[in-house]
Scaffold this active site. Structure first.
Site, PDB file in Angstrom:
ATOM      1  N   CYS A  70       0.851  -1.199   0.000  1.00  0.00           N
ATOM      2  CA  CYS A  70       0.000   0.000   0.000  1.00  0.00           C
ATOM      3  C   CYS A  70       0.890   1.255   0.000  1.00  0.00           C
ATOM      4  O   CYS A  70       1.678   1.451   0.946  1.00  0.00           O
ATOM      5  CB  CYS A  70      -0.917  -0.021   1.219  1.00  0.00           C
ATOM      6  SG  CYS A  70      -1.884   1.481   1.439  1.00  0.00           S
ATOM      7  N   CYS A  73       0.333   3.469   3.088  1.00  0.00           N
ATOM      8  CA  CYS A  73       0.922   2.860   4.281  1.00  0.00           C
ATOM      9  C   CYS A  73       2.429   3.100   4.320  1.00  0.00           C
ATOM     10  O   CYS A  73       3.004   3.335   5.392  1.00  0.00           O
ATOM     11  CB  CYS A  73       0.623   1.368   4.315  1.00  0.00           C
ATOM     12  SG  CYS A  73      -1.136   0.941   4.347  1.00  0.00           S
TER      13      CYS A  73
END
Length: 296
Positions: A70, A73
């Protein structure tokens, strides 16, 4: 006199080289020690798994759910590590959960977006939806801004029965996915072949579960052919007693009806006899009166 001087000059060169290498080693070690505080210390940033997730039910926690692939993230990771360095000073535990490695926790907390951050205080969970900087995280804890957020319902809490079932479902789906990848990548079975195998496995597992349920139902509620003879004798005796009682009640009812009929018939006979006597008396009077008139 010149020879000793040459000996000393040649003897100091290895010593100088050793000192230079020693200084370079010290510089490298110091630089490494200066770089280490940039990343979160292992004791400050805790890793939550399916085995130790119940630890977050006590105390105050901030948990980040992330995935390595991600991009958001990855951007948050440096800030989260810096925030974790302040966790011990603020009395809060900072943790992270890799949803790719812990699918059960992903289902238990219903993670639908990444990264997702939860605040937990003594087993009460709240979802953090504020800004994602270190100062924002610190003020969220220091000023207790989490009190203004509505907590997650107990029905959807991670320790509820519903979320336990959801966690098991996510684990099952991940297991099926791993099996599919193994069959297609390692064994070399085509995708449609893997789907056929899973369809047959689902069919046979359903039939097996149905048979187990039938056996359990027969054991708890046995059918008549498996009932004991004592059960039939007892049932026959009860039905026989009920029929006898019903027959007696019918006979009593018939006897009462006969008595009522007899009473009605006797009353009618008495009335008929009384009426006949009165009519005879009237006739006698009439005849007697006529005879007297003729005599006069």
């Amino acid at each position: 006199m010149a020879s000793p001087v040459r000996y000393k000059a040649t003897d100091t060169r290895p010593l100088l080289q050793f000192k230079s290498w020693q200084m370079l080693y010290l510089v490298i070690v110091v630089s490494c020690l200066m770089v280490v505080p940039v990343a979160a210390r292992p004791d400050n940033l805790k890793v939550i798994t399916d085995g130790n997730w119940e630890d977050i039910l006590t105390g105050e926690w901030m948990i980040e759910f992330f995935a390595p692939w991600c991009p958001a993230c990855q951007q948050l990771q440096a800030v989260w590590n810096e925030f974790a360095d302040w966790g011990e000073d603020m009395g809060v535990n900072i943790a992270k959960v890799d949803v790719t490695e812990q699918p059960g926790l992903s289902g238990r907390f219903i993670i639908t977006a990444l990264p997702t951050i939860y605040h937990c205080k003594d087993g009460v969970f709240r979802r953090y939806q504020g800004a994602r900087s270190k100062d924002d995280f610190l003020s969220f804890i220091d000023e207790k801004k989490w009190q203004s957020i509505e907590p997650v319902s107990s029905w959807f809490g991670p320790s509820s029965f519903l979320m336990n079932m959801m966690s098991a479902l996510f684990k099952l789906s991940m297991f099926i996915r791993q099996c599919h990848n193994y069959l297609t990548e390692q064994v070399g079975i085509p995708d449609w072949g893997s789907y056929v195998i899973f369809a047959l496995a689902t069919l046979f597992s359903g039939l097996t579960l149905g048979l187990v349920l039938v056996f359990i139902a027969d054991f708890v509620f046995p059918s008549r052919r498996f009932s004991s003879s004592a059960y039939y004798h007892k049932k026959y005796a009860v039905e026989h007693a009920r029929l006898l009682q019903q027959l007696e009640e019918e006979q009593e009812a018939d006897g009462e009806e006969e008595e009522e009929d007899e009473d009605d018939y006797g009353g009618r006979a008495d009335n008929w006899q009384t009426g006949s006597l009165s009519e005879a008396a009237v006739r006698k009077r009439a005849i007697g009166g006529g005879a007297e008139e003729t005599d006069t």
